[in-house]
Design a protein around this motif. Sequence first.
Motif, PDB file in Angstrom:
ATOM      1  N   GLN A 211      -3.606  14.105  -2.174  1.00 11.32           N
ATOM      2  CA  GLN A 211      -2.532  13.125  -1.997  1.00 11.32           C
ATOM      3  C   GLN A 211      -2.882  12.139  -0.890  1.00 11.32           C
ATOM      4  O   GLN A 211      -2.665  10.934  -1.022  1.00 11.32           O
ATOM      5  CB  GLN A 211      -1.223  13.837  -1.669  1.00 11.32           C
ATOM      6  N   LEU A 212      -3.426  12.645   0.206  1.00 12.52           N
ATOM      7  CA  LEU A 212      -3.820  11.755   1.301  1.00 12.52           C
ATOM      8  C   LEU A 212      -4.908  10.782   0.849  1.00 12.52           C
ATOM      9  O   LEU A 212      -4.909   9.610   1.254  1.00 12.52           O
ATOM     10  CB  LEU A 212      -4.312  12.575   2.495  1.00 12.52           C
ATOM     11  N   GLY A 213      -5.831  11.257   0.029  1.00 16.53           N
ATOM     12  CA  GLY A 213      -6.854  10.360  -0.506  1.00 16.53           C
ATOM     13  C   GLY A 213      -6.247   9.256  -1.354  1.00 16.53           C
ATOM     14  O   GLY A 213      -6.657   8.093  -1.278  1.00 16.53           O
ATOM     15  N   LEU A 214      -5.242   9.614  -2.155  1.00 21.07           N
ATOM     16  CA  LEU A 214      -4.544   8.617  -2.976  1.00 21.07           C
ATOM     17  C   LEU A 214      -3.794   7.624  -2.108  1.00 21.07           C
ATOM     18  O   LEU A 214      -3.873   6.401  -2.329  1.00 21.07           O
ATOM     19  CB  LEU A 214      -3.577   9.326  -3.927  1.00 21.07           C
ATOM     20  N   TYR A 215      -3.063   8.121  -1.104  1.00 24.24           N
ATOM     21  CA  TYR A 215      -2.309   7.227  -0.217  1.00 24.24           C
ATOM     22  C   TYR A 215      -3.253   6.263   0.504  1.00 24.24           C
ATOM     23  O   TYR A 215      -2.943   5.074   0.643  1.00 24.24           O
ATOM     24  CB  TYR A 215      -1.527   8.037   0.816  1.00 24.24           C
TER      25      TYR A 215
END
Length: 286
Positions: A211-215
Amino acid sequence: IRCCMTKTGPHLFDESHIAILGLVADQIGHWWGNQLALSEEKADTERFKNFIHGITALHDVTIKILKERNPSMGPLWDRSLALVERISPWRDALSIRVVGPDNRDLRFVASLGAAWREGGERGYQARMDRRYPLSADYAGSRAVRERELLVETDAGKPGKLRSELFPAATRLIHAPIIFGQEAIGVIDVRGFGTTAVPANLALMCELIGRQLGLYNSLIRQFQIQRNQEQKLAKQYDEQNQIYEDFLHQLRNPLVKASMLAQRAAEPATRASVDVQQLRTFVRHVL
Protein backbone atom coordinates in the motif's frame (compact mmCIF):
# COMPACT_ATOMS: atom_id res chain seq x y z
CA ILE A 1 -3.89 -31.88 39.21
CA ARG A 2 -1.48 -32.63 42.03
CA CYS A 3 -2.68 -34.95 44.79
CA CYS A 4 -0.70 -35.53 48.00
CA MET A 5 -1.12 -38.61 50.10
CA THR A 6 0.77 -40.69 52.67
CA LYS A 7 3.08 -43.49 51.58
CA THR A 8 1.60 -45.86 54.16
CA GLY A 9 -1.97 -46.74 54.92
CA PRO A 10 -4.65 -46.03 55.36
CA HIS A 11 -4.84 -44.92 51.72
CA LEU A 12 -7.37 -42.19 51.16
CA PHE A 13 -7.86 -42.87 47.44
CA ASP A 14 -8.63 -46.11 45.66
CA GLU A 15 -8.36 -46.89 41.95
CA SER A 16 -11.77 -45.45 41.18
CA HIS A 17 -10.83 -42.12 42.77
CA ILE A 18 -7.63 -41.99 40.74
CA ALA A 19 -9.59 -42.71 37.54
CA ILE A 20 -12.03 -39.92 38.33
CA LEU A 21 -9.20 -37.48 39.01
CA GLY A 22 -7.67 -38.48 35.67
CA LEU A 23 -10.94 -37.70 33.91
CA VAL A 24 -11.22 -34.35 35.69
CA ALA A 25 -7.64 -33.49 34.77
CA ASP A 26 -8.32 -34.44 31.15
CA GLN A 27 -11.39 -32.19 31.03
CA ILE A 28 -9.46 -29.32 32.59
CA GLY A 29 -6.78 -29.81 29.93
CA HIS A 30 -9.39 -29.66 27.16
CA TRP A 31 -10.95 -26.57 28.73
CA TRP A 32 -7.60 -24.81 29.05
CA GLY A 33 -6.68 -25.68 25.45
CA ASN A 34 -10.01 -24.30 24.28
CA GLN A 35 -9.43 -21.12 26.28
CA LEU A 36 -6.01 -20.63 24.72
CA ALA A 37 -7.41 -21.22 21.22
CA LEU A 38 -10.29 -18.82 21.92
CA SER A 39 -7.90 -16.20 23.25
CA GLU A 40 -5.72 -16.54 20.17
CA GLU A 41 -8.76 -16.34 17.91
CA LYS A 42 -9.92 -13.17 19.66
CA ALA A 43 -6.46 -11.65 19.26
CA ASP A 44 -6.46 -12.52 15.54
CA THR A 45 -9.93 -11.02 15.12
CA GLU A 46 -8.87 -7.83 16.89
CA ARG A 47 -5.72 -7.72 14.77
CA PHE A 48 -7.75 -8.00 11.56
CA LYS A 49 -10.12 -5.24 12.73
CA ASN A 50 -7.22 -2.92 13.50
CA PHE A 51 -5.65 -3.76 10.16
CA ILE A 52 -8.80 -3.00 8.14
CA HIS A 53 -9.50 0.22 10.03
CA GLY A 54 -5.86 1.24 9.68
CA ILE A 55 -5.80 0.69 5.92
CA THR A 56 -9.02 2.71 5.58
CA ALA A 57 -7.43 5.52 7.61
CA LEU A 58 -4.35 5.44 5.35
CA HIS A 59 -6.63 5.85 2.31
CA ASP A 60 -8.24 8.91 3.90
CA VAL A 61 -4.87 10.44 4.78
CA THR A 62 -3.63 9.87 1.22
CA ILE A 63 -6.65 11.67 -0.24
CA LYS A 64 -5.99 14.67 2.02
CA ILE A 65 -2.30 14.69 1.08
CA LEU A 66 -3.11 14.68 -2.64
CA LYS A 67 -5.16 17.86 -2.14
CA GLU A 68 -2.21 19.72 -0.63
CA ARG A 69 -0.08 22.15 -2.62
CA ASN A 70 3.11 20.12 -1.99
CA PRO A 71 2.09 16.51 -1.24
CA SER A 72 4.65 14.26 0.49
CA MET A 73 4.88 10.80 2.06
CA GLY A 74 5.87 12.13 5.50
CA PRO A 75 2.52 11.68 7.30
CA LEU A 76 2.02 8.23 5.76
CA TRP A 77 5.28 6.86 7.16
CA ASP A 78 4.24 7.70 10.72
CA ARG A 79 0.64 6.52 10.27
CA SER A 80 1.77 3.22 8.77
CA LEU A 81 4.17 2.55 11.62
CA ALA A 82 1.39 3.31 14.13
CA LEU A 83 -0.75 0.73 12.32
CA VAL A 84 2.03 -1.87 12.59
CA GLU A 85 2.23 -1.12 16.30
CA ARG A 86 -1.51 -1.86 16.72
CA ILE A 87 -1.37 -5.24 14.99
CA SER A 88 1.97 -6.45 16.39
CA PRO A 89 2.77 -7.80 19.88
CA TRP A 90 6.24 -6.29 19.48
CA ARG A 91 6.25 -2.51 19.84
CA ASP A 92 9.75 -1.72 21.09
CA ALA A 93 11.77 -1.41 17.87
CA LEU A 94 9.69 -0.62 14.78
CA SER A 95 10.96 1.40 11.85
CA ILE A 96 10.62 2.29 8.17
CA ARG A 97 13.61 2.78 5.91
CA VAL A 98 13.61 4.11 2.34
CA VAL A 99 16.12 4.05 -0.48
CA GLY A 100 18.29 7.19 -0.53
CA PRO A 101 18.38 9.70 -3.41
CA ASP A 102 21.45 8.02 -4.89
CA ASN A 103 19.84 4.54 -4.79
CA ARG A 104 22.80 3.18 -2.84
CA ASP A 105 21.57 2.79 0.74
CA LEU A 106 18.61 2.63 3.13
CA ARG A 107 17.79 5.52 5.47
CA PHE A 108 15.35 5.77 8.37
CA VAL A 109 12.29 7.97 7.86
CA ALA A 110 10.18 6.78 10.82
CA SER A 111 10.76 4.92 14.10
CA LEU A 112 8.66 3.81 17.03
CA GLY A 113 9.27 1.99 20.31
CA ALA A 114 11.05 2.23 23.64
CA ALA A 115 14.24 0.56 22.37
CA TRP A 116 14.88 3.56 20.13
CA ARG A 117 15.16 5.83 23.18
CA GLU A 118 17.87 3.82 24.89
CA GLY A 119 20.86 6.09 25.38
CA GLY A 120 18.75 9.23 25.38
CA GLU A 121 18.48 11.71 22.54
CA ARG A 122 22.06 11.14 21.44
CA GLY A 123 21.53 7.38 21.16
CA TYR A 124 18.28 7.89 19.28
CA GLN A 125 19.83 10.29 16.78
CA ALA A 126 22.83 8.02 16.24
CA ARG A 127 20.50 5.16 15.32
CA MET A 128 18.40 7.34 13.00
CA ASP A 129 21.54 8.56 11.19
CA ARG A 130 22.75 5.08 10.29
CA ARG A 131 22.92 4.04 6.64
CA TYR A 132 22.58 0.52 5.23
CA PRO A 133 24.15 -0.11 1.80
CA LEU A 134 21.79 -1.96 -0.51
CA SER A 135 24.64 -4.17 -1.68
CA ALA A 136 25.45 -5.35 1.87
CA ASP A 137 24.20 -8.55 3.48
CA TYR A 138 21.85 -6.81 5.91
CA ALA A 139 18.40 -8.35 6.27
CA GLY A 140 16.60 -5.13 5.33
CA SER A 141 18.90 -4.52 2.36
CA ARG A 142 18.28 -8.04 1.16
CA ALA A 143 14.49 -7.63 1.45
CA VAL A 144 14.65 -4.51 -0.74
CA ARG A 145 17.18 -5.91 -3.17
CA GLU A 146 15.25 -9.15 -3.70
CA ARG A 147 11.78 -7.56 -3.23
CA GLU A 148 11.00 -10.41 -0.83
CA LEU A 149 9.33 -10.68 2.58
CA LEU A 150 11.79 -11.96 5.20
CA VAL A 151 10.68 -13.55 8.50
CA GLU A 152 13.10 -14.84 11.15
CA THR A 153 11.87 -16.60 14.30
CA ASP A 154 15.34 -17.37 15.71
CA ALA A 155 17.19 -14.15 15.04
CA GLY A 156 20.75 -13.91 16.29
CA LYS A 157 21.45 -17.65 16.26
CA PRO A 158 24.23 -19.08 14.06
CA GLY A 159 23.18 -19.16 10.43
CA LYS A 160 20.09 -17.02 11.09
CA LEU A 161 19.26 -13.43 10.31
CA ARG A 162 20.13 -10.89 12.97
CA SER A 163 19.39 -7.25 13.73
CA GLU A 164 22.53 -5.11 13.50
CA LEU A 165 20.82 -2.20 15.22
CA PHE A 166 19.18 -4.23 18.03
CA PRO A 167 21.23 -7.43 18.52
CA ALA A 168 18.95 -8.67 21.32
CA ALA A 169 16.01 -9.03 18.91
CA THR A 170 14.84 -12.64 18.52
CA ARG A 171 12.03 -12.11 16.01
CA LEU A 172 12.37 -10.21 12.73
CA ILE A 173 10.00 -9.22 9.96
CA HIS A 174 11.26 -7.19 7.00
CA ALA A 175 8.49 -6.28 4.55
CA PRO A 176 9.60 -4.47 1.38
CA ILE A 177 7.73 -1.37 0.23
CA ILE A 178 6.94 -2.22 -3.39
CA PHE A 179 5.10 -0.83 -6.38
CA GLY A 180 5.33 -2.96 -9.51
CA GLN A 181 8.95 -4.03 -9.90
CA GLU A 182 10.33 -1.14 -7.85
CA ALA A 183 11.20 -1.49 -4.16
CA ILE A 184 11.56 1.89 -2.45
CA GLY A 185 12.02 0.83 1.18
CA VAL A 186 11.29 -1.67 3.94
CA ILE A 187 9.17 -1.99 7.09
CA ASP A 188 11.14 -3.39 10.05
CA VAL A 189 9.45 -5.27 12.90
CA ARG A 190 11.75 -6.52 15.68
CA GLY A 191 10.64 -8.66 18.59
CA PHE A 192 12.32 -9.53 21.88
CA GLY A 193 11.75 -12.64 23.99
CA THR A 194 10.03 -15.89 23.10
CA THR A 195 6.62 -14.69 21.93
CA ALA A 196 5.66 -16.59 18.79
CA VAL A 197 5.07 -14.76 15.51
CA PRO A 198 1.29 -14.19 15.32
CA ALA A 199 -0.53 -15.79 12.44
CA ASN A 200 -0.82 -13.52 9.38
CA LEU A 201 1.24 -10.70 10.96
CA ALA A 202 3.96 -10.99 8.32
CA LEU A 203 1.34 -11.01 5.55
CA MET A 204 -0.27 -7.86 6.98
CA CYS A 205 3.09 -6.10 7.07
CA GLU A 206 3.68 -7.14 3.47
CA LEU A 207 0.30 -5.70 2.43
CA ILE A 208 1.06 -2.44 4.27
CA GLY A 209 4.34 -2.27 2.36
CA ARG A 210 2.53 -2.68 -0.95
CA GLN A 211 0.00 0.00 0.00
CA LEU A 212 2.82 2.40 0.83
CA GLY A 213 4.40 1.66 -2.54
CA LEU A 214 1.10 2.49 -4.24
CA TYR A 215 0.65 5.71 -2.24
CA ASN A 216 4.19 6.79 -3.06
CA SER A 217 3.59 6.23 -6.77
CA LEU A 218 0.31 8.19 -6.66
CA ILE A 219 1.91 11.12 -4.87
CA ARG A 220 4.81 11.13 -7.30
CA GLN A 221 2.44 11.16 -10.29
CA PHE A 222 0.45 13.99 -8.75
CA GLN A 223 3.64 15.95 -8.18
CA ILE A 224 4.66 15.47 -11.84
CA GLN A 225 1.20 16.48 -13.04
CA ARG A 226 1.14 19.52 -10.77
CA ASN A 227 4.57 20.61 -11.96
CA GLN A 228 3.41 20.30 -15.56
CA GLU A 229 0.30 22.34 -14.77
CA GLN A 230 2.44 25.02 -13.15
CA LYS A 231 4.75 25.12 -16.18
CA LEU A 232 1.75 25.43 -18.53
CA ALA A 233 0.27 28.18 -16.37
CA LYS A 234 3.60 30.03 -16.42
CA GLN A 235 3.85 29.68 -20.21
CA TYR A 236 0.29 30.97 -20.56
CA ASP A 237 1.10 34.00 -18.38
CA GLU A 238 4.25 34.70 -20.41
CA GLN A 239 2.38 34.43 -23.72
CA ASN A 240 -0.41 36.61 -22.42
CA GLN A 241 2.12 39.23 -21.32
CA ILE A 242 3.79 39.13 -24.75
CA TYR A 243 0.40 39.58 -26.42
CA GLU A 244 -0.46 42.52 -24.17
CA ASP A 245 2.92 44.12 -24.88
CA PHE A 246 2.35 43.68 -28.61
CA LEU A 247 -1.09 45.30 -28.41
CA HIS A 248 0.39 48.14 -26.40
CA GLN A 249 3.14 48.70 -28.97
CA LEU A 250 0.63 48.50 -31.82
CA ARG A 251 -1.95 50.67 -30.13
CA ASN A 252 0.22 53.80 -29.77
CA PRO A 253 0.98 54.31 -33.54
CA LEU A 254 -2.61 53.57 -34.51
CA VAL A 255 -3.90 56.10 -32.03
CA LYS A 256 -1.50 58.70 -33.35
CA ALA A 257 -2.48 57.98 -36.96
CA SER A 258 -6.15 58.21 -36.05
CA MET A 259 -5.64 61.59 -34.40
CA LEU A 260 -3.78 62.90 -37.45
CA ALA A 261 -6.53 61.66 -39.75
CA GLN A 262 -9.22 63.32 -37.67
CA ARG A 263 -7.34 66.64 -37.69
CA ALA A 264 -6.82 66.43 -41.45
CA ALA A 265 -10.54 65.84 -41.97
CA GLU A 266 -11.58 68.88 -39.96
CA PRO A 267 -11.65 72.22 -41.87
CA ALA A 268 -10.39 74.17 -38.87
CA THR A 269 -7.21 72.13 -38.50
CA ARG A 270 -6.71 70.83 -42.05
CA ALA A 271 -4.16 73.53 -42.92
CA SER A 272 -1.93 72.59 -39.98
CA VAL A 273 -1.73 68.89 -40.95
CA ASP A 274 0.86 67.70 -43.39
CA VAL A 275 -1.07 65.14 -45.49
CA GLN A 276 2.13 63.72 -46.88
CA GLN A 277 3.40 63.21 -43.33
CA LEU A 278 0.20 61.36 -42.49
CA ARG A 279 0.54 59.09 -45.53
CA THR A 280 4.18 58.33 -44.66
CA PHE A 281 3.30 57.58 -41.02
CA VAL A 282 0.44 55.23 -41.97
CA ARG A 283 2.59 53.44 -44.55
CA HIS A 284 5.28 52.96 -41.91
CA VAL A 285 2.80 51.56 -39.41
CA LEU A 286 1.27 49.16 -41.90
